[in-house]
Motif scaffolding. Structure first.
Motif, mmCIF file in Angstrom:
data_model
loop_
_atom_site.group_PDB
_atom_site.id
_atom_site.type_symbol
_atom_site.label_atom_id
_atom_site.label_comp_id
_atom_site.label_asym_id
_atom_site.label_seq_id
_atom_site.Cartn_x
_atom_site.Cartn_y
_atom_site.Cartn_z
ATOM 1 N N LEU A 41 0.465 -2.971 3.516
ATOM 2 C CA LEU A 41 0.147 -2.032 4.595
ATOM 3 C C LEU A 41 0.880 -0.722 4.388
ATOM 4 O O LEU A 41 2.042 -0.703 3.988
ATOM 5 N N CYS A 42 0.197 0.337 4.702
ATOM 6 C CA CYS A 42 0.785 1.669 4.669
ATOM 7 C C CYS A 42 0.777 2.209 6.088
ATOM 8 O O CYS A 42 -0.129 1.904 6.882
ATOM 9 N N ALA A 43 1.789 2.993 6.415
ATOM 10 C CA ALA A 43 1.868 3.587 7.749
ATOM 11 C C ALA A 43 2.447 4.990 7.622
ATOM 12 O O ALA A 43 3.161 5.289 6.656
ATOM 13 N N SER A 44 2.146 5.823 8.602
ATOM 14 C CA SER A 44 2.682 7.185 8.546
ATOM 15 C C SER A 44 2.999 7.722 9.929
ATOM 16 O O SER A 44 2.503 7.220 10.947
ATOM 17 N N ILE A 45 3.834 8.762 9.944
ATOM 18 C CA ILE A 45 4.247 9.412 11.185
ATOM 19 C C ILE A 45 4.753 10.801 10.821
ATOM 20 O O ILE A 45 5.164 11.034 9.675
#
Lengths: 112, 115
Positions: free
Chosen positions: B91-95
């Protein structure tokens, strides 16, 4: 490091009943507690979060409570619907933009 | 679609082969995370980038794993000499930092099956 525990691992409720999931965390430096819903084959989706300066937060049928002294937090879903069936994860982090440490998940089934 | 995009969504590979996953974060998100999730478990943190700098790596990230974010936009996660234990969803996530009420957005994940 942070450790998040979650109970129960599976939960089955009748449609219209309430569901409660409870979590504990270990690191007193954690100040941000998001809850995620994950449907089969998809990524986690944030459903609600709570910060340490707040004891309770509500958004329609979903509410979260936080007891920072006891390091406990809970998710309450009222008037459950079949579409609420999914895996729910509690999590903890220092801030909303730090790495998130997840609990092991609760598989919720809402029976029509 | 302005969400976090991951490719490929599914990958089946033979043990010993190399695989690479790509993540395109939400536009202008300067922080990017990689997680691994095995069946029946919660996602586990692997590493994260602030712009192009890799700031933290988990002990889960063995020497066979390497992640890059060369221009501070998209990121790649490469697994060399894959093992059956690498089978998982990545999983990849960003902010983006600094915005009010910010939260981390996750992609749909890349499933890896090592046979």
């Amino acid at each position: 490091g942070e450790n998040v525990e979650q109970h129960p691992s599976t939960l089955s409720v009748q449609e219209g009943d309430s569901a409660v999931i409870k979590c504990t965390y270990s690191d007193s430096a954690s100040n941000y507690f998001p809850w995620y819903k994950q449907e089969l084959g998809k990524g986690p989706q944030l459903i609600i979060d709570i910060r340490s300066n707040v004891g309770e937060k509500k958004d329609q049928r979903i509410a979260v409570t936080l007891n920072k002294t006891a390091k406990h937090f809970s998710l309450h879903i009222t008037e459950t619907q079949p579409e609420d069936s999914a895996v729910y994860f509690c999590a903890a982090s220092e801030t909303s933009y730090d790495k998130v440490i997840f609990g092991p998940g609760t598989s919720l089934s809402v029976i029509p | 679609d302005t969400g976090v995009s991951q490719n490929p969504r599914h990958k089946i590979t033979k043990r010993g082969q190399n695989v690479t996953f790509r993540c395109d974060p939400i536009s202008e998100h300067n922080r990017l995370y990689w997680y691994r999730q095995t069946l029946g478990q919660g996602p586990e943190f692997l590493t994260y980038f602030q712009n192009e700098a890799q700031l933290e790596k988990s002990r889960l990230l063995s020497d066979r794993f390497s992640a890059e974010r060369p221009k501070g936009s998209f990121s790649t996660l490469e697994i060399q000499r894959t093992e059956q234990g690498d089978s998982a969803m990545y999983l990849c996530a960003s902010i983006t930092l600094g915005g009010p009420g910010n939260t981390i957005y996750f992609g749909e994940g890349s499933w890896l099956t090592v046979v």
